[in-house]
Design a protein around this motif. Structure first.
Motif, PDB file in Angstrom:
ATOM      1  N   SER A  86       0.824  -1.207   0.000  1.00 57.43           N
ATOM      2  CA  SER A  86       0.000   0.000   0.000  1.00 57.43           C
ATOM      3  C   SER A  86       0.863   1.264   0.000  1.00 57.43           C
ATOM      4  O   SER A  86       0.564   2.237  -0.705  1.00 57.43           O
ATOM      5  N   ALA A 125       2.541   1.708  -3.467  1.00 55.85           N
ATOM      6  CA  ALA A 125       1.532   2.170  -4.422  1.00 55.85           C
ATOM      7  C   ALA A 125       1.165   3.627  -4.170  1.00 55.85           C
ATOM      8  O   ALA A 125       1.010   4.420  -5.109  1.00 55.85           O
ATOM      9  N   ALA A 126       1.039   3.998  -2.881  1.00 53.12           N
ATOM     10  CA  ALA A 126       0.693   5.375  -2.542  1.00 53.12           C
ATOM     11  C   ALA A 126       1.786   6.340  -2.989  1.00 53.12           C
ATOM     12  O   ALA A 126       1.499   7.403  -3.553  1.00 53.12           O
ATOM     13  N   GLY A 163       1.694   6.702  -6.720  1.00 52.08           N
ATOM     14  CA  GLY A 163       0.526   7.484  -7.103  1.00 52.08           C
ATOM     15  C   GLY A 163       0.687   8.957  -6.789  1.00 52.08           C
ATOM     16  O   GLY A 163       0.306   9.818  -7.581  1.00 52.08           O
ATOM     17  N   LEU A 185       3.385  10.434  -9.369  1.00 49.97           N
ATOM     18  CA  LEU A 185       2.837  10.575 -10.725  1.00 49.97           C
ATOM     19  C   LEU A 185       1.692  11.591 -10.751  1.00 49.97           C
ATOM     20  O   LEU A 185       1.598  12.412 -11.664  1.00 49.97           O
ATOM     21  N   GLY A 186       0.834  11.527  -9.723  1.00 49.72           N
ATOM     22  CA  GLY A 186      -0.269  12.484  -9.669  1.00 49.72           C
ATOM     23  C   GLY A 186       0.213  13.913  -9.528  1.00 49.72           C
ATOM     24  O   GLY A 186      -0.343  14.829 -10.140  1.00 49.72           O
ATOM     25  N   GLY A 191      -3.841  11.108  -7.027  1.00 49.26           N
ATOM     26  CA  GLY A 191      -3.001   9.986  -7.431  1.00 49.26           C
ATOM     27  C   GLY A 191      -2.796   8.987  -6.318  1.00 49.26           C
ATOM     28  O   GLY A 191      -2.851   7.771  -6.538  1.00 49.26           O
ATOM     29  N   GLY A 192      -2.566   9.477  -5.107  1.00 49.00           N
ATOM     30  CA  GLY A 192      -2.404   8.574  -3.968  1.00 49.00           C
ATOM     31  C   GLY A 192      -3.667   7.795  -3.675  1.00 49.00           C
ATOM     32  O   GLY A 192      -3.631   6.582  -3.445  1.00 49.00           O
ATOM     33  N   PHE A 212      -6.153   7.113  -5.740  1.00 49.66           N
ATOM     34  CA  PHE A 212      -6.435   6.175  -6.827  1.00 49.66           C
ATOM     35  C   PHE A 212      -5.547   4.948  -6.742  1.00 49.66           C
ATOM     36  O   PHE A 212      -5.998   3.809  -6.946  1.00 49.66           O
ATOM     37  N   ALA A 213      -4.263   5.157  -6.429  1.00 50.20           N
ATOM     38  CA  ALA A 213      -3.333   4.032  -6.341  1.00 50.20           C
ATOM     39  C   ALA A 213      -3.731   3.072  -5.225  1.00 50.20           C
ATOM     40  O   ALA A 213      -3.752   1.852  -5.415  1.00 50.20           O
ATOM     41  N   TRP A 229      -6.692   2.772  -3.867  1.00 52.46           N
ATOM     42  CA  TRP A 229      -7.977   2.173  -4.239  1.00 52.46           C
ATOM     43  C   TRP A 229      -7.781   1.009  -5.186  1.00 52.46           C
ATOM     44  O   TRP A 229      -8.403  -0.047  -5.036  1.00 52.46           O
ATOM     45  N   ARG A 230      -6.875   1.158  -6.165  1.00 52.96           N
ATOM     46  CA  ARG A 230      -6.617   0.079  -7.118  1.00 52.96           C
ATOM     47  C   ARG A 230      -6.006  -1.126  -6.422  1.00 52.96           C
ATOM     48  O   ARG A 230      -6.361  -2.275  -6.713  1.00 52.96           O
TER      49      ARG A 230
END
Length: 234
Positions: free
Chosen positions: A159, A162-163, A166, A169-170, A217-218, A220-221, A223-224
């Motif tokens: 997590s 990914a965060a 995100g 990139l975001g 971005g965080g 969404f990442a 969540w995915r």
């Protein structure tokens, strides 16, 4: 937990109170992102007293921890995990302790000027935090909404990675889109460029896009990552 006939008991209807703690968490995270952006420029200002720098550095560290920890909590909230109430309560208590310690530091260090508004904001933050803890108390309606013990969340490390990706990139996409939008708006409105006014406007919009993009971005990442099929708890 199952009933005597082996079936899962029906959940109590959710009136929407279960969304209050995650919503408050998102607000705190957004405020932390804003704090990072606004306080970063003060790091190189050596004219400030050391005791002020201590608070700035401490605040930056807490903001980073809040964002990363908050993204993990949001992942639990998205999955309606039974772990969310307890983990959120731990985070909220830690946040309240920081708020009280920060306020006590500001009131006792002579380099700071007393501000009734700042004291009221801190009091409001503590009050909302206590309310969220109360809403997620054991046996409450909001706590019952997070009753998904049959699955477990992805590892914390996954997590966090990914965060971070995100957020990075975001932030890049948001800053680029914001700066471009600011430039277009400045040109379309014939904004004066005297002393770089149009450039500062585009930069301001770019910073706003950076904050929004980092948060989106965080979220969404995480969540995915938590949307994928989870493993049954042993």
């Amino acid at each position: 937990m199952t009933s005597s006939n082996g079936q899962m008991p029906a959940r109590r209807p959710d009136s929407g109170l279960s969304f209050v703690p995650p919503g408050w968490l998102i607000i705190v995270m957004a405020w932390s992102v804003y704090g990072l952006v606004s306080a970063w420029r003060l790091i190189g200002d050596y004219s400030l007293p050391d005791r002020v720098f201590y608070l700035i550095y401490g605040g930056l560290a807490v903001d980073i921890i809040t964002i990363l920890w908050g993204l993990y909590l949001l992942g639990l909230a998205f999955g309606r995990s039974a772990r969310f109430p307890r983990h959120f309560t731990i985070w909220q208590i830690a946040t309240i302790i920081w708020l009280l310690a920060r306020q006590a530091y500001v009131l006792t260090v002579p380099d700071f000027v007393f501000s009734g508004r700042a004291l009221a904001v801190t009091g409001a933050e503590v009050a909302i935090g206590v309310l969220c803890i109360y809403l997620l108390r054991r046996g409450s309606e909001a706590e019952a909404a997070y009753a998904n013990p049959a699955t477990e969340s992805p590892p914390v490390f996954v997590s966090v990675i990914a965060a971070l990706l995100g957020i990075i990139l975001g932030a890049i996409i948001g800053a680029a889109a914001g700066f471009f939008a600011g430039s277009v708006i400045a040109d379309a409105t014939d904004m004066s460029c005297f002393e770089g006014a149009c450039g500062y406007f585009a930069l301001f919009i770019g910073l706003a896009g950076l904050v929004v993009g980092a948060i989106a971005g965080g979220l969404f990442a995480v969540w995915r990552v938590h949307r994928r099929k989870r493993r049954p708890v042993a």
